[in-house]
Design an enzyme around this catalytic site. Sequence first.
Site, mmCIF file in Angstrom:
data_model
loop_
_atom_site.group_PDB
_atom_site.id
_atom_site.type_symbol
_atom_site.label_atom_id
_atom_site.label_comp_id
_atom_site.label_asym_id
_atom_site.label_seq_id
_atom_site.Cartn_x
_atom_site.Cartn_y
_atom_site.Cartn_z
ATOM 1 C CG HIS A 1 -73.860 32.294 12.294
ATOM 2 N ND1 HIS A 1 -74.902 33.177 12.235
ATOM 3 C CD2 HIS A 1 -74.427 31.114 12.596
ATOM 4 C CE1 HIS A 1 -76.043 32.560 12.485
ATOM 5 N NE2 HIS A 1 -75.781 31.291 12.707
ATOM 6 C CG ASP B 1 -78.292 32.146 20.042
ATOM 7 O OD1 ASP B 1 -77.108 32.394 20.334
ATOM 8 O OD2 ASP B 1 -78.630 31.636 18.958
HETATM 9 P P1 NDP Z 1 -85.303 23.880 18.081
HETATM 10 O O1 NDP Z 1 -84.557 22.589 18.118
HETATM 11 O O2 NDP Z 1 -85.430 24.682 19.312
HETATM 12 O O3 NDP Z 1 -86.761 23.524 17.489
HETATM 13 C C1 NDP Z 1 -87.754 24.486 17.347
HETATM 14 C C2 NDP Z 1 -88.929 23.852 16.630
HETATM 15 O O4 NDP Z 1 -89.441 22.774 17.429
HETATM 16 C C3 NDP Z 1 -90.052 24.833 16.425
HETATM 17 O O5 NDP Z 1 -90.581 24.614 15.148
HETATM 18 C C4 NDP Z 1 -91.062 24.443 17.499
HETATM 19 O O6 NDP Z 1 -92.379 24.651 17.132
HETATM 20 C C5 NDP Z 1 -90.834 22.954 17.594
HETATM 21 N N1 NDP Z 1 -91.235 22.462 18.926
HETATM 22 C C6 NDP Z 1 -90.668 22.743 20.121
HETATM 23 N N2 NDP Z 1 -91.324 22.104 21.114
HETATM 24 C C7 NDP Z 1 -92.321 21.406 20.526
HETATM 25 C C8 NDP Z 1 -93.327 20.542 21.036
HETATM 26 N N3 NDP Z 1 -93.427 20.271 22.335
HETATM 27 N N4 NDP Z 1 -94.183 19.995 20.150
HETATM 28 C C9 NDP Z 1 -94.098 20.258 18.828
HETATM 29 N N5 NDP Z 1 -93.165 21.069 18.296
HETATM 30 C C10 NDP Z 1 -92.277 21.633 19.135
HETATM 31 O O7 NDP Z 1 -84.815 24.731 16.829
HETATM 32 P P2 NDP Z 1 -83.805 25.717 16.181
HETATM 33 O O8 NDP Z 1 -83.197 24.971 15.061
HETATM 34 O O9 NDP Z 1 -84.445 26.995 15.912
HETATM 35 O O10 NDP Z 1 -82.667 25.978 17.251
HETATM 36 C C11 NDP Z 1 -82.852 26.836 18.337
HETATM 37 C C12 NDP Z 1 -81.979 28.067 18.259
HETATM 38 O O11 NDP Z 1 -80.601 27.730 18.136
HETATM 39 C C13 NDP Z 1 -82.238 28.970 17.046
HETATM 40 O O12 NDP Z 1 -83.409 29.719 17.163
HETATM 41 C C14 NDP Z 1 -80.956 29.782 17.014
HETATM 42 O O13 NDP Z 1 -81.002 30.817 17.974
HETATM 43 C C15 NDP Z 1 -79.928 28.720 17.350
HETATM 44 N N6 NDP Z 1 -79.373 28.101 16.127
HETATM 45 C C16 NDP Z 1 -78.069 28.388 15.790
HETATM 46 C C17 NDP Z 1 -77.498 27.875 14.657
HETATM 47 C C18 NDP Z 1 -76.078 28.198 14.336
HETATM 48 O O14 NDP Z 1 -75.649 27.929 13.197
HETATM 49 N N7 NDP Z 1 -75.309 28.755 15.250
HETATM 50 C C19 NDP Z 1 -78.250 26.991 13.734
HETATM 51 C C20 NDP Z 1 -79.596 26.698 14.192
HETATM 52 C C21 NDP Z 1 -80.105 27.243 15.347
HETATM 53 P P3 NDP Z 1 -93.239 25.818 17.839
HETATM 54 O O15 NDP Z 1 -92.706 27.073 17.275
HETATM 55 O O16 NDP Z 1 -94.633 25.474 17.463
HETATM 56 O O17 NDP Z 1 -92.990 25.706 19.324
#
Ligand code: NDP
Length: 325
Positions: free
Chosen positions: A116, A52
């Site tokens: 978006h 994505d």
């Molecule tokens: P997520 O909900 O996937 O959260 C990611 C965060 O959670 C990272 O900082 C990660 O840290 C942390 N995390 C995950 N697993 C654990 C764990 N077991 N313990 C501790 N920390 C953890 O986040 P996003 O908001 O990025 O959403 C995912 C994707 O969705 C985006 O990358 C994007 O592609 C899409 N998106 C789309 C949007 C839109 O407007 N269309 C808006 C927001 C997101 P670590 O890196 O250390 O694993």
Amino acid sequence: MPEQKLATDVYFDLNDGHKIPALGLGTVPPEDKSAVRDQVITAVRSGYRHIDAAWYYGTEKYVGEALKVLFAEGYKREDLFITTKVWPSFHHSPEKSLDESLSELGIDYVDLFLQHWPVCLSGDENGLPAGPKNEDGSLKYDDDPVDGVKFLETYSKLEDLKATNKVRSIGVSNYSIPKLRKLLQNAKIIPVVNQIEYHPQLPQQDLVDFCAKHKILIEAYSPVGSTGAPVLKLPYINELAEKYGVSVNEIANAYHILQGRITLPRSSNLERIKTNVRLPQLTKDELDKLYQIGVENPTRYITDPWGYGLGFKWWKGDILSKEFD
Ligand code: NDP
């Protein structure tokens, strides 16, 4: 122990005849954007087939570098599902945005091109700045975010792009029910997906039902509540992880996949990307109980200023959300 099912084996049917892998890797940048390269490589080697991406994230160059490596290893373009998106400040020129994304990604088509946000910000011919501001610091719009209909013109341009060989499917993101209603009155092509924030703390059954009625699949972004992963701290998610012998992330993904929704987790931890691919078979009662967590205490984590006025439930400070509360 029965054999574990894998989230990476699940595909859903889109309303235009294409298929989409249920588990996709998010590419919102960590501190070091170039780290996305190894994240994508790790994900695909671990069985993910869905990436994505978005013009706005500034990481497509690194996704492209990863794809180059993967193609050299023998992975085929047609086996991967790649999404990009047009940002509100580029609302006037989605084809230019798409061309930039394709060039950065190093591919000649995307599987899915999304609008978006249903918002028009005031960017120049290159879509810049991505967050245009008025002198008083407020967002500079090209159209009224509440009552404007210019966002429909962007979608109509996506419809034209679907007829080219640069795009397989088109869809939307961050569309509330009021915005979808407006879209469906005008659209020639029903979007295949609506990508929204979704997790057990944010119940949105009305939006999910509305989309299902129109054969629009839900893509869940921020499935663990984004930075800090607040959703993973819920005691019930931890209880289920222990019961099924999987990680809390896998419970968060299963919550969506078992109910026909795509999930888009992101991680800069390569081990996490590699191992979070199992699909525990939660029961209906367990899925319902997860849902109830949000009914009792709804929490939205992503409340970017351009989402104000779109008619989403539980959007802090949004006058429109009051009608739902
Ligand atoms: P997520 O909900 O996937 O959260 C990611 C965060 O959670 C990272 O900082 C990660 O840290 C942390 N995390 C995950 N697993 C654990 C764990 N077991 N313990 C501790 N920390 C953890 O986040 P996003 O908001 O990025 O959403 C995912 C994707 O969705 C985006 O990358 C994007 O592609 C899409 N998106 C789309 C949007 C839109 O407007 N269309 C808006 C927001 C997101 P670590 O890196 O250390 O694993």
